[in-house]
Design a protein around this motif. Structure first.
Motif, PDB file in Angstrom:
ATOM      1  N   HIS A 105     -22.937 -14.248 -18.914  1.00 10.24           N
ATOM      2  CA  HIS A 105     -22.504 -13.539 -17.705  1.00 10.24           C
ATOM      3  C   HIS A 105     -22.307 -12.065 -18.032  1.00 10.24           C
ATOM      4  CE1 HIS A 105     -21.819 -17.208 -15.366  1.00 10.24           C
ATOM      5  NE2 HIS A 105     -21.236 -17.721 -16.434  1.00 10.24           N
ATOM      6  N   LYS A 106     -22.636 -11.217 -17.081  1.00  7.67           N
ATOM      7  CA  LYS A 106     -22.408  -9.785 -17.241  1.00  7.67           C
ATOM      8  C   LYS A 106     -21.060  -9.407 -16.641  1.00  7.67           C
ATOM      9  CE  LYS A 106     -27.274  -8.407 -17.176  1.00  7.67           C
ATOM     10  NZ  LYS A 106     -28.297  -7.571 -16.492  1.00  7.67           N
ATOM     11  N   LYS A 107     -20.563  -8.276 -17.076  1.00 10.96           N
ATOM     12  CA  LYS A 107     -19.314  -7.766 -16.542  1.00 10.96           C
ATOM     13  C   LYS A 107     -19.427  -7.619 -15.028  1.00 10.96           C
ATOM     14  CE  LYS A 107     -16.178  -3.809 -16.921  1.00 10.96           C
ATOM     15  NZ  LYS A 107     -15.946  -2.515 -17.592  1.00 10.96           N
ATOM     16  N   GLY A 108     -18.424  -8.159 -14.316  1.00  9.31           N
ATOM     17  CA  GLY A 108     -18.418  -8.102 -12.861  1.00  9.31           C
ATOM     18  C   GLY A 108     -18.967  -9.339 -12.190  1.00  9.31           C
ATOM     19  N   ASP A 109     -19.587 -10.250 -12.957  1.00  9.71           N
ATOM     20  CA  ASP A 109     -20.106 -11.488 -12.376  1.00  9.71           C
ATOM     21  C   ASP A 109     -18.968 -12.401 -11.934  1.00  9.71           C
ATOM     22  OD1 ASP A 109     -22.642 -10.653 -12.839  1.00  9.71           O
ATOM     23  OD2 ASP A 109     -23.077 -12.039 -14.485  1.00  9.71           O
ATOM     24  N   THR A 110     -19.237 -13.197 -10.903  1.00  5.22           N
ATOM     25  CA  THR A 110     -18.314 -14.255 -10.496  1.00  5.22           C
ATOM     26  C   THR A 110     -18.642 -15.514 -11.293  1.00  5.22           C
ATOM     27  OG1 THR A 110     -18.130 -13.349  -8.262  1.00  5.22           O
ATOM     28  CG2 THR A 110     -17.463 -15.641  -8.576  1.00  5.22           C
ATOM     29  N   VAL A 111     -17.642 -16.076 -11.952  1.00  4.87           N
ATOM     30  CA  VAL A 111     -17.861 -17.229 -12.822  1.00  4.87           C
ATOM     31  C   VAL A 111     -17.013 -18.404 -12.341  1.00  4.87           C
ATOM     32  CG1 VAL A 111     -18.446 -15.823 -14.823  1.00  4.87           C
ATOM     33  CG2 VAL A 111     -16.063 -16.470 -14.451  1.00  4.87           C
ATOM     34  N   ALA A 112     -17.525 -19.612 -12.529  1.00  2.32           N
ATOM     35  CA  ALA A 112     -16.804 -20.838 -12.159  1.00  2.32           C
ATOM     36  C   ALA A 112     -15.924 -21.271 -13.317  1.00  2.32           C
ATOM     37  CB  ALA A 112     -17.791 -21.940 -11.805  1.00  2.32           C
ATOM     38  N   LEU A 113     -14.674 -21.628 -13.000  1.00  2.00           N
ATOM     39  CA  LEU A 113     -13.676 -21.931 -14.027  1.00  2.00           C
ATOM     40  C   LEU A 113     -13.190 -23.374 -13.913  1.00  2.00           C
ATOM     41  CD1 LEU A 113     -11.428 -18.759 -13.570  1.00  2.00           C
ATOM     42  CD2 LEU A 113     -13.287 -19.056 -15.212  1.00  2.00           C
ATOM     43  N   HIS A 114     -12.569 -23.845 -15.009  1.00  2.00           N
ATOM     44  CA  HIS A 114     -11.753 -25.054 -14.987  1.00  2.00           C
ATOM     45  C   HIS A 114     -10.299 -24.570 -14.974  1.00  2.00           C
ATOM     46  CE1 HIS A 114     -14.963 -27.973 -15.704  1.00  2.00           C
ATOM     47  NE2 HIS A 114     -15.483 -27.089 -16.535  1.00  2.00           N
ATOM     48  N   PRO A 115      -9.701 -24.369 -13.819  1.00  2.00           N
ATOM     49  CA  PRO A 115      -8.432 -23.633 -13.740  1.00  2.00           C
ATOM     50  C   PRO A 115      -7.228 -24.378 -14.288  1.00  2.00           C
ATOM     51  CG  PRO A 115      -9.018 -24.531 -11.602  1.00  2.00           C
ATOM     52  CD  PRO A 115     -10.175 -24.816 -12.509  1.00  2.00           C
ATOM     53  N   GLU A 116      -7.295 -25.708 -14.386  1.00  2.00           N
ATOM     54  CA  GLU A 116      -6.099 -26.464 -14.772  1.00  2.00           C
ATOM     55  C   GLU A 116      -5.888 -26.510 -16.271  1.00  2.00           C
ATOM     56  OE1 GLU A 116      -7.376 -29.971 -12.872  1.00  2.00           O
ATOM     57  OE2 GLU A 116      -6.234 -29.642 -11.049  1.00  2.00           O
ATOM     58  N   ASN A 117      -6.877 -26.090 -17.040  1.00  2.00           N
ATOM     59  CA  ASN A 117      -6.812 -26.236 -18.492  1.00  2.00           C
ATOM     60  C   ASN A 117      -6.676 -24.891 -19.185  1.00  2.00           C
ATOM     61  OD1 ASN A 117      -7.230 -29.025 -18.255  1.00  2.00           O
ATOM     62  ND2 ASN A 117      -9.435 -28.776 -18.245  1.00  2.00           N
TER      63      ASN A 117
ATOM     64  N   GLY B  59      -9.942 -30.940  -1.274  1.00  2.00           N
ATOM     65  CA  GLY B  59      -9.143 -32.109  -1.593  1.00  2.00           C
ATOM     66  C   GLY B  59      -8.074 -31.809  -2.623  1.00  2.00           C
ATOM     67  N   LYS B  60      -7.210 -32.778  -2.830  1.00  2.00           N
ATOM     68  CA  LYS B  60      -6.135 -32.620  -3.815  1.00  2.00           C
ATOM     69  C   LYS B  60      -6.667 -32.604  -5.236  1.00  2.00           C
ATOM     70  CE  LYS B  60      -2.487 -35.201  -3.296  1.00  2.00           C
ATOM     71  NZ  LYS B  60      -1.683 -36.418  -3.074  1.00  2.00           N
ATOM     72  N   GLY B  61      -7.795 -33.246  -5.439  1.00  2.00           N
ATOM     73  CA  GLY B  61      -8.385 -33.265  -6.773  1.00  2.00           C
ATOM     74  C   GLY B  61      -7.883 -34.422  -7.615  1.00  2.00           C
ATOM     75  N   MET B  62      -8.478 -34.529  -8.771  1.00  2.00           N
ATOM     76  CA  MET B  62      -8.159 -35.616  -9.691  1.00  2.00           C
ATOM     77  C   MET B  62      -7.026 -35.213 -10.621  1.00  2.00           C
ATOM     78  SD  MET B  62     -10.738 -37.427 -12.426  1.00  2.00           S
ATOM     79  CE  MET B  62     -11.745 -38.114 -11.129  1.00  2.00           C
ATOM     80  N   ASN B  63      -6.179 -36.176 -10.911  1.00  3.73           N
ATOM     81  CA  ASN B  63      -5.151 -35.948 -11.922  1.00  3.73           C
ATOM     82  C   ASN B  63      -5.821 -35.392 -13.182  1.00  3.73           C
ATOM     83  OD1 ASN B  63      -3.333 -36.336 -14.116  1.00  3.73           O
ATOM     84  ND2 ASN B  63      -2.279 -37.936 -12.973  1.00  3.73           N
ATOM     85  N   PRO B  64      -5.368 -34.234 -13.672  1.00  2.00           N
ATOM     86  CA  PRO B  64      -6.050 -33.616 -14.821  1.00  2.00           C
ATOM     87  C   PRO B  64      -6.083 -34.498 -16.062  1.00  2.00           C
ATOM     88  CG  PRO B  64      -3.965 -32.502 -14.341  1.00  2.00           C
ATOM     89  CD  PRO B  64      -4.254 -33.403 -13.190  1.00  2.00           C
TER      90      PRO B  64
ATOM     91  N   LEU C 153     -14.294 -30.166  -8.994  1.00  2.00           N
ATOM     92  CA  LEU C 153     -14.602 -31.179  -9.995  1.00  2.00           C
ATOM     93  C   LEU C 153     -16.077 -31.130 -10.387  1.00  2.00           C
ATOM     94  CD1 LEU C 153     -12.671 -34.326  -8.698  1.00  2.00           C
ATOM     95  CD2 LEU C 153     -12.082 -32.877 -10.644  1.00  2.00           C
ATOM     96  N   PRO C 154     -16.369 -31.196 -11.679  1.00  2.00           N
ATOM     97  CA  PRO C 154     -17.771 -31.365 -12.109  1.00  2.00           C
ATOM     98  C   PRO C 154     -18.312 -32.706 -11.630  1.00  2.00           C
ATOM     99  CG  PRO C 154     -16.345 -30.721 -13.947  1.00  2.00           C
ATOM    100  CD  PRO C 154     -15.446 -31.089 -12.811  1.00  2.00           C
ATOM    101  N   ALA C 155     -19.630 -32.842 -11.683  1.00  2.00           N
ATOM    102  CA  ALA C 155     -20.283 -34.030 -11.117  1.00  2.00           C
ATOM    103  C   ALA C 155     -19.776 -35.322 -11.743  1.00  2.00           C
ATOM    104  CB  ALA C 155     -21.795 -33.919 -11.293  1.00  2.00           C
ATOM    105  N   GLU C 156     -19.546 -35.312 -13.088  1.00  2.00           N
ATOM    106  CA  GLU C 156     -19.134 -36.558 -13.733  1.00  2.00           C
ATOM    107  C   GLU C 156     -17.749 -36.999 -13.269  1.00  2.00           C
ATOM    108  OE1 GLU C 156     -18.311 -33.215 -16.804  1.00  2.00           O
ATOM    109  OE2 GLU C 156     -19.764 -33.705 -15.228  1.00  2.00           O
ATOM    110  N   TYR C 157     -16.873 -36.033 -12.944  1.00  2.00           N
ATOM    111  CA  TYR C 157     -15.540 -36.408 -12.480  1.00  2.00           C
ATOM    112  C   TYR C 157     -15.537 -36.736 -10.990  1.00  2.00           C
ATOM    113  CZ  TYR C 157     -14.179 -34.547 -17.009  1.00  2.00           C
ATOM    114  OH  TYR C 157     -14.067 -34.313 -18.358  1.00  2.00           O
TER     115      TYR C 157
END
Length: 883
Positions: free
Chosen positions: A643-655, A197-202, A92-96
């Motif tokens: 980001h360059k090719k091969g970088d690890t990036v953070a995602l919002h996976p549910e959307n 954690g289970k996380g927030m309802n999307p 979760l981002p900070a605001e959520y």
């Protein structure tokens, strides 16, 4: 490691908050019941005041301690605590993460406690009176009620269990092993701590949910203030004087609670897919009813000083607005609406406690009102139909009737439960079409209310002659002309809509006329007119956006999109009102040319969405990398490399966002990104759509994806077809014409590094579609004397092509092709005309309420300060007859 210390500190603060609230209640009660002996003993009275105020201030500090402890647990990912595990996660981002604080019931009660503590301190400071003459001292009796409510609220998070069944409150500091003692993992490992954690309802991952609940609960908290002043006034035999300090707070409460309700509506409009902002859901209704009653109470207060009828109504409605907030809390948190609302909480075993809480304050209010009713003087003469009191009172009554109609239907599940408790089952069902049911009544109620706002303002400001309403003829004629033109232009034929439109226009015209006159004299007096204009604009926005929304995604093919019940019910309604868009295949729709451009995802820190195939998600990674992926190419936007090719990036996976390009007849192009949320909490299929909205001055274009291919399915490929061809040959694959152009050598194969002795070639195959051509380049690799093949897949064609063999003797090449269902979406779009009037009206309404609240607060402080300057008089001992 289990971090028990912060939870123990938090629970200690909970206990202290409950105890200090009771201490403040007892101390303020002692002052309120003080006899002459205490009033004459200034030192002892001062000590009780210090105790009362000090206890409440400490109570406020303990609430801050609880809030700080729970935030500390959530922000530090202490998932050994049930609350943090249930509503937060590392992704979760900070605001959520912040909004997960009030996601659950315990957090929402704590938010309510927080606002009450803040408001209590403000009330002490603005109503303190250290005199000993006992004249109109609101602090003690009002804060007795206030502190008692805090004690009840604190008990809701107390979390004290007696035996196996009886408990008081539900603690937010419960450990996971305590909340789930029968879970097998705790049998084998009592110190087990989940890694995430289970996380927030999307659905709740929306910026409005960061500010909507705090605003709504501030509205909940402020309804207590008029209630407390009213109870204090009756208690102290001053049934009229309590309205002066209560009125500014009532106006502030109506403003905040109204804004909170509309924030919820806007969240629904942006997030849910029912195509609007208000669905007459029972939980929505349970908050709307107290607001309507509170607005009626404000109008009754305005005439209460000159009318005993208005005073009695003000008392009843001020009490009712707070009791209805408690009733709303009971409805939404007792689980009683579980089968009739998508918003209600599950029962945490607090329903009995909530019921006691509500009934206790109801009993206090009813007994006190009944005992003091005789103190209210009767009017010397009957109220005239030409008086301002009459019309304002009628407006309050209509508001009450509107709220009762909503309350009655919303309470059907409660009626059923009461019947079951007495041994019979009423089995009263909610209306099949709730929207039509409520609209049938509420449109007429609010048409009458709109008319009354115009008439009431004219009479209030003496714009009509005595016993003569002729001054209203001019605004009535102007209103009829304007509304008649709008009815003709908008082709409005429903009598109820015509009435609401005419009434709303009349309210705007009449109140604008009053506003102009008032502003010339003193703009500070114009709050009521501004508020009424805002309400009328909102009614017009609701009328046009809801009553005359237009489906533009009409299926003209005559073919059924789906045979599922959701699409075939109501005479194939959804089959007729949705269009199917194939990937990159233009489709005409109501003057637009639509093209579905593919799936997009969010990368944190990157402003715009990116194609989903640019990133490969990390599956089965450790918790700190569970919502990450590997960039398959450089990610660049607007000339900036993120980001360059091969970088690890953070995602919002549910959307997943579905890019839909709209081309207008004039050539203008804009893009919408309706969203699909994929989460196990969403039930079967795990998919729930959310809209994207194109906002225009006269309307909104509201678009959402109704159906997509199963997001959990990898797709089914057909058996391979083999083609043995030479360069420049033409062949047919998946109903497309394909041309094998040539072979080109390459040293770059994604995912396969080539050495100096390795070789690779790519076949260049053009596939011709009616709109465009596609180029596929399957690769043939020889690496370390081993043969490898790398197929190329095109989602738009539903085609996978592989180069299997190269025969140097004949010059022939062997390809294999597999086909599958092409990517598509089923989309619905509608136009919402003049919806901006609703949002503009909301803004105007807030301004009006603010102006009125400031004016009334200044009146109160002026009288309060004048009262404080009065000399202290000695309190005369009562005469005691001794036998």
């Amino acid at each position: 490691m289990i971090h028990t210390t912060v939870g123990q500190i938090g629970h200690l603060f909970v206990i202290l908050s409950f105890v200090t609230a009771l201490m403040a209640t007892v101390a303020y009660l002692r002052i309120s019941l003080a006899g002459n002996d205490l009033l004459q003993n200034k030192r002892e009275l001062t000590q009780w005041r210090w105790l009362a105020r000090g206890a409440f201030y400490v109570h406020g500090l303990t609430i801050m301690g609880i809030v700080g402890s729970l935030f500390y647990i959530i922000f530090n990912n202490y998932y050994e605590y049930h609350y943090a595990w249930s509503y937060s996660s590392r992704a979760l981002p900070a605001e959520y993460v912040i909004s997960s604080f009030w996601h659950g019931q315990e957090g929402s009660f704590l938010l309510w406690l927080f606002w009450n503590a803040i408001l209590g301190v403000v009330l002490i400071q603005t109503n303190r009176d250290d005199r000993t003459n006992g004249t109109r001292q609101w602090e003690a009796p009002m804060m007795t009620v206030f502190a008692l409510v805090q004690a009840f609220l604190a008990s809701m998070i107390l979390g004290v269990v007696f035996g196996d069944t009886f408990k008081i409150g539900s603690s937010p500091f419960l450990l996971l092993r305590e909340a789930m003692p029968d879970a097998p993992i705790f049998t084998s490992n009592p110190n087990y701590v989940p890694e995430d954690g289970k996380g927030m309802n999307p659905l709740l991952q929306n910026y409005w949910m960061v500010i909507h609940p705090p605003t709504l609960f501030l509205g909940y908290a402020t309804t207590l203030i008029p209630f407390a002043f009213c109870i204090a006034g009756l208690w102290k035999n001053e049934p009229k004087e309590w309205m002066r300090p209560a009125l500014p707070w009532a106006l502030f409460s109506a403003m905040v609670l109204g804004v909170g309700i509309l924030m919820g509506g806007y969240w629904a409009y942006e997030t849910l897919n029912f195509g609007g902002y208000w669905n007459w859901d029972p939980v929505e209704n349970s908050v709307l009813v107290p607001w309507l009653v509170l607005v009626a109470a404000i109008h009754a207060m305005l005439i209460g000083k000159k009318s005993s009828t208005g005073l009695k109504t003000a008392i009843i409605l001020s009490v009712s607005s707070f009791l209805l907030i408690l009733y709303s809390t009971f409805l939404t948190r007792s689980g009683i609406l579980g089968n009739s609302s998508v918003h209600s909480f599950t029962d945490l075993g607090l329903s009995g406690q909530l019921l006691i809480y509500m009934l206790a304050f109801m009993a206090i209010a009813i007994v006190l009102i009944a005992a003091k009713w005789k103190l209210i003087e009767k009017d010397e003469e009957e109220t005239s139909v030409y008086s301002k009191e009459f019309w304002v009172f009628i407006g309050a009554i209509v508001l009450c009737l509107a709220s009762f109609q909503v309350l009655n239907t919303t309470s059907f599940p409660v009626y059923n439960k009461i019947g079951e408790a007495f041994g019979f089952n009423p089995n009263i069902a909610m209306p099949a079409d709730q929207v039509a049911h409520f609209n049938k009544f509420q449109v007429w109620f609010f048409a009458v209310i709109a008319v009354l706002t115009g008439i009431g303002q004219y009479i209030w400001w003496r714009k009509t002659a005595k016993n003569n309403l002729n001054a209203l003829i001019t605004p009535a004629i102007i209103s009829l002309v304007i509304s008649g033109a709008l009815i003709a232009y908008g082709n409005i034929t429903k009598p109820a809509f015509m009435a609401l439109l005419t009434a709303s226009v009349f309210a705007i015209v009449a109140n604008s006329s009053i506003l102009i006159g008032v502003v010339r004299g003193n703009y500070k007096l114009s709050g009521g007119a501004v508020t009424h204009i805002g309400a009328a604009l909102m009614l017009l926005g609701v009328l046009f956006s809801s009553g005359y929304s237009k489906i533009v995604s009409i299926n003209n093919t005559g073919l059924l999109i789906s045979k599922s019940e959701d699409f075939t019910k109501n005479d194939n309604k959804e089959n007729k009102e949705n269009v199917i868009l194939w990937l990159n295949q233009p489709q005409k729709m109501s003057g637009y040319l639509l093209t579905y451009r593919g799936k997009r995802i969010e990368i944190r820190g990157v402003p715009d969405y990116v194609p989903r195939d640019w990133v490969e998600p990390l599956v089965g990674a450790s918790p700190e990398f569970s919502y990450h992926g590997i960039a398959l190419q450089d990610i660049e936007q607007n000339g900036k490399l993120y980001h360059k090719k091969g970088d690890t990036v953070a995602l919002h996976p549910e959307n997943t966002y579905y890019e839909v390009e709209y081309r207008e007849p004039g050539g203008k192009v804009f893009t919408l990104f309706p969203r699909g949320q994929i989460n196990e909490q969403m039930g079967e299929g795990g998919f729930l759509p959310s809209p994207d909205i194109r906002r225009m001055p006269g309307k909104d274009l509201y678009t959402y994806v109704a159906t997509v291919p199963d997001p959990n399915s990898e797709g089914t490929w057909s058996p391979a077809e083999t083609y043995r061809i030479a360069p420049r040959d033409t062949f047919f694959v998946n109903d497309y014409v394909a041309v094998f152009d040539n072979i080109e050598q390459t040293r770059e194969i994604d995912g396969t590094p080539l050495g100096p002795n390795d070789a690779a070639v790519k076949a260049v195959v053009r596939v011709l579609d009616k709109e465009r051509e596609y180029v596929l380049k399957p690769a043939f690799i020889i690496k370390d004397r081993l043969v490898g093949r790398k197929a190329e897949t095109n989602d738009e064609l539903g085609l996978r092509l592989q180069l299997d063999e190269i025969d140097p003797r004949t010059g022939l090449f062997t390809f294999s092709a597999n086909t599958t269902q092409r990517d598509y979406i089923v989309m619905k779009a509608k136009e919402m005309p003049l919806i901006n009037l609703l949002w503009i009206g909301t803004f105007v309404l807030v301004i009006g309420f603010s102006m009125a609240a400031v004016r009334r607060y200044r009146e109160f402080t002026k009288m309060r300060d004048k009262d404080k300057k009065k000399p202290v008089v000695a309190v005369k001992q009562p005469t005691v007859n001794r036998i």
